[in-house]
Design a protein around this motif. Structure first.
Motif, mmCIF file in Angstrom:
data_model
loop_
_atom_site.group_PDB
_atom_site.id
_atom_site.type_symbol
_atom_site.label_atom_id
_atom_site.label_comp_id
_atom_site.label_asym_id
_atom_site.label_seq_id
_atom_site.Cartn_x
_atom_site.Cartn_y
_atom_site.Cartn_z
ATOM 1 N N LYS A 141 0.823 -1.219 0.000
ATOM 2 C CA LYS A 141 0.000 0.000 0.000
ATOM 3 C C LYS A 141 0.847 1.254 0.000
ATOM 4 C CE LYS A 141 -3.285 -2.162 3.147
ATOM 5 N NZ LYS A 141 -4.148 -2.015 4.323
ATOM 6 N N THR A 146 -6.289 6.630 -0.645
ATOM 7 C CA THR A 146 -7.589 6.438 0.015
ATOM 8 C C THR A 146 -8.495 5.701 -0.956
ATOM 9 O OG1 THR A 146 -8.404 8.552 -0.815
ATOM 10 C CG2 THR A 146 -7.591 8.544 1.446
ATOM 11 N N GLN A 147 -9.574 5.159 -0.425
ATOM 12 C CA GLN A 147 -10.571 4.415 -1.202
ATOM 13 C C GLN A 147 -9.960 3.267 -2.004
ATOM 14 O OE1 GLN A 147 -12.559 7.466 -3.440
ATOM 15 N NE2 GLN A 147 -13.501 8.335 -1.609
ATOM 16 N N GLY A 148 -8.938 2.664 -1.410
ATOM 17 C CA GLY A 148 -8.353 1.487 -2.032
ATOM 18 C C GLY A 148 -7.395 1.775 -3.176
ATOM 19 N N GLN A 177 2.069 -5.659 3.791
ATOM 20 C CA GLN A 177 1.336 -6.404 4.816
ATOM 21 C C GLN A 177 1.135 -7.839 4.398
ATOM 22 O OE1 GLN A 177 -2.344 -4.226 5.439
ATOM 23 N NE2 GLN A 177 -1.431 -3.135 7.160
ATOM 24 N N GLU A 178 0.984 -8.699 5.389
ATOM 25 C CA GLU A 178 0.523 -10.058 5.088
ATOM 26 C C GLU A 178 -0.852 -9.925 4.432
ATOM 27 O OE1 GLU A 178 -1.181 -12.349 8.345
ATOM 28 O OE2 GLU A 178 -1.346 -10.526 9.538
ATOM 29 N N VAL A 180 -4.365 -11.035 4.398
ATOM 30 C CA VAL A 180 -5.248 -11.775 5.302
ATOM 31 C C VAL A 180 -6.303 -12.468 4.435
ATOM 32 C CG1 VAL A 180 -6.767 -11.609 7.329
ATOM 33 C CG2 VAL A 180 -4.782 -10.095 7.132
ATOM 34 N N ASP A 187 -14.249 -6.707 5.159
ATOM 35 C CA ASP A 187 -13.747 -6.036 6.347
ATOM 36 C C ASP A 187 -14.921 -5.532 7.175
ATOM 37 O OD1 ASP A 187 -14.545 -3.672 5.144
ATOM 38 O OD2 ASP A 187 -12.600 -2.685 5.284
ATOM 39 N N ARG A 211 -10.469 -5.968 -2.448
ATOM 40 C CA ARG A 211 -10.745 -4.741 -1.688
ATOM 41 C C ARG A 211 -12.250 -4.553 -1.531
ATOM 42 N NH1 ARG A 211 -7.227 -1.232 -5.762
ATOM 43 N NH2 ARG A 211 -8.386 -2.661 -7.080
ATOM 44 N N SER A 212 -12.664 -4.290 -0.303
ATOM 45 C CA SER A 212 -14.107 -4.245 -0.031
ATOM 46 C C SER A 212 -14.673 -2.828 -0.085
ATOM 47 C CB SER A 212 -14.373 -4.859 1.334
ATOM 48 O OG SER A 212 -13.635 -4.156 2.301
ATOM 49 N N ASN A 213 -13.865 -1.855 -0.501
ATOM 50 C CA ASN A 213 -14.350 -0.470 -0.545
ATOM 51 C C ASN A 213 -15.645 -0.375 -1.346
ATOM 52 O OD1 ASN A 213 -11.276 -0.628 -0.663
ATOM 53 N ND2 ASN A 213 -11.577 1.421 0.159
ATOM 54 N N MET A 259 -6.954 -2.304 10.411
ATOM 55 C CA MET A 259 -6.296 -1.773 9.203
ATOM 56 C C MET A 259 -6.147 -0.276 9.286
ATOM 57 S SD MET A 259 -7.742 -3.481 5.804
ATOM 58 C CE MET A 259 -9.357 -3.066 6.356
ATOM 59 N N GLU A 260 -7.200 0.371 9.762
ATOM 60 C CA GLU A 260 -7.205 1.827 9.727
ATOM 61 C C GLU A 260 -8.184 2.393 10.748
ATOM 62 O OE1 GLU A 260 -8.217 3.478 5.888
ATOM 63 O OE2 GLU A 260 -6.907 5.172 6.300
HETATM 64 P P1 ADP Z 1 -7.880 2.530 1.836
HETATM 65 O O1 ADP Z 1 -7.577 3.243 3.127
HETATM 66 O O2 ADP Z 1 -7.324 3.205 0.630
HETATM 67 O O3 ADP Z 1 -9.310 2.105 1.720
HETATM 68 P P2 ADP Z 1 -7.173 -0.021 2.887
HETATM 69 O O4 ADP Z 1 -5.890 -0.212 3.554
HETATM 70 O O5 ADP Z 1 -8.400 0.145 3.755
HETATM 71 O O6 ADP Z 1 -7.054 1.199 1.879
HETATM 72 O O7 ADP Z 1 -7.424 -1.230 1.900
HETATM 73 C C1 ADP Z 1 -8.530 -1.323 1.025
HETATM 74 C C2 ADP Z 1 -9.237 -2.686 1.156
HETATM 75 O O8 ADP Z 1 -8.338 -3.734 0.812
HETATM 76 C C3 ADP Z 1 -9.680 -2.979 2.565
HETATM 77 O O9 ADP Z 1 -10.965 -2.461 2.825
HETATM 78 C C4 ADP Z 1 -9.667 -4.506 2.617
HETATM 79 O O10 ADP Z 1 -10.877 -5.038 2.131
HETATM 80 C C5 ADP Z 1 -8.536 -4.859 1.673
HETATM 81 N N1 ADP Z 1 -7.276 -5.104 2.419
HETATM 82 C C6 ADP Z 1 -6.421 -4.149 2.840
HETATM 83 N N2 ADP Z 1 -5.368 -4.681 3.495
HETATM 84 C C7 ADP Z 1 -5.547 -6.013 3.492
HETATM 85 C C8 ADP Z 1 -4.780 -7.121 4.003
HETATM 86 N N3 ADP Z 1 -3.612 -6.941 4.633
HETATM 87 N N4 ADP Z 1 -5.291 -8.369 3.811
HETATM 88 C C9 ADP Z 1 -6.476 -8.559 3.168
HETATM 89 N N5 ADP Z 1 -7.228 -7.561 2.654
HETATM 90 C C10 ADP Z 1 -6.772 -6.299 2.795
#
Ligand code: ADP
Length: 302
Positions: A141, A146-148, A177-178, A180, A187, A211-213, A259-260
């Motif tokens: 990342k 933001t927003q993925g 990051q690992e 997950v 999320d 990404r679940s955004n 995560m945040e």
């Molecule tokens: P942003 O802040 O830009 O939304 P995130 O760090 O929240 O970025 O990541 C976006 C999405 O990616 C998260 O909502 C999640 O669904 C997925 N994600 C992020 N980091 C991981 C991770 N380490 N393992 C699995 N899924 C992840």
């Protein structure tokens, strides 16, 4: 009370809901665009001016400061704090939460569960960086995204090396990051007010996307969270010093992984998914907690 909402646009869903909630509870409410505030910095007499007039007479302030205006927005908020107005979230706490590295450091120091994370700028030794995170699949990342945006999944070590090489060329900070995997593309957003999670929703990514955004086609629904998830979310908000926060968790094999922590969480998604009056909760929190000059840091940097 007279409550000021610091927001760039009164038509935004969250701002509108907060205005309505203030009015429903018979408070006076004023919306102020932080970018149009100007301030004079003089010893012992801080002032804030807006459209040719001095702003005064407010009891509490609700900051809705978007990521792109954090610097000036928090400076304006700090000025309000210096004049004794009670902030729902303090400027210092907002700045802290906007710095992804700093917030992860603070959370890890207090033992909050996080995805295993390495961070770097321009590492010479990509191999060692990847070894410290472990496994084969990584989420890489850009810390400014933001927003993925700028969040990349690499399923092999070779792919991770290429992405890191590309990011290195951008002169940017990034996290490794690992991945997950067991979260299965979902999320959990925990909406914290004070020392409670008042609502929680699951965001599930669409088919073929990790990404679940919501901006990327994720679907939101209400979810029951575990006591451990609840206490993790509340503690994470408290560690960063936020009264109101959107804490995003992943369900990992090693427990809830934060995560945040979002300092200006949107109301539309969570109110829609849970049918709860989140704006009303926020205003009630202000009624109970606000006091003239009650900013913990009073606008200092601590
Ligand atoms: P942003 O802040 O830009 O939304 P995130 O760090 O929240 O970025 O990541 C976006 C999405 O990616 C998260 O909502 C999640 O669904 C997925 N994600 C992020 N980091 C991981 C991770 N380490 N393992 C699995 N899924 C992840």
């Amino acid at each position: 009370m007279h409550i000021v909402i610091l927001s760039r646009n009164r038509e935004l869903y969250s701002t509108q809901r907060l205005i309505d909630a203030c009015k429903a509870r018979e408070h006076e409410v004023t919306v102020v665009d932080p970018l149009r505030c100007y301030m004079n910095i003089v010893p012992n007499a801080p002032e804030i001016h807006y459209k040719g007039k001095k702003l005064e007479g407010f009891d509490a302030i609700i900051p809705r400061i978007g990521a792109s205006i954090t610097f000036y927005g928090t400076a304006v908020l700090r000025q309000f704090e210096m004049t004794g107005v009670y902030p729902l979230n303090e400027s210092v706490a907002i700045s802290r939460s906007r710095d992804k590295l700093r917030s992860l450091q603070l959370l890890s120091r207090k033992g909050i569960g996080l995805p295993v994370t390495g961070f770097a700028h321009s590492p010479d030794d990509t191999d060692d960086l990847l070894d410290t995170v472990g496994g084969n699949a990584y989420v890489i990342k850009l810390t400014e995204g933001t927003q993925g945006k700028g969040v990349v999944l690499t399923e092999t070590r070779g792919a991770a090396e290429s992405v890191i090489e590309a990011f290195r060329g951008l002169d940017a900070h990034f996290l490794v990051q690992e991945f997950v995997r067991e979260a299965k593309g979902a999320d959990i957003r925990c909406f914290v007010v004070g020392n409670r999670v008042i609502a929680a929703m699951k965001r599930q990514s669409r088919e073929g996307e990790f990404r679940s955004n919501i901006h990327r086609g994720g679907q939101a629904s209400q979810i029951r969270i575990t006591p451990e998830e609840r206490s993790t979310a509340v503690r994470a908000a408290r560690i960063l010093g936020l009264n109101v926060a959107g804490v995003d968790l992943l369900r990992s094999n090693h427990g809830p992984a934060v995560m945040e922590v979002n300092a200006s969480p949107g109301l539309e998604g969570i109110e829609g998914a849970t049918n709860k009056d989140i704006a009303g909760h926020i205003v009630r929190f202000i009624e109970t907690n606000s006091k003239q000059g009650k900013t913990r840091t009073r606008g200092t940097s601590g």
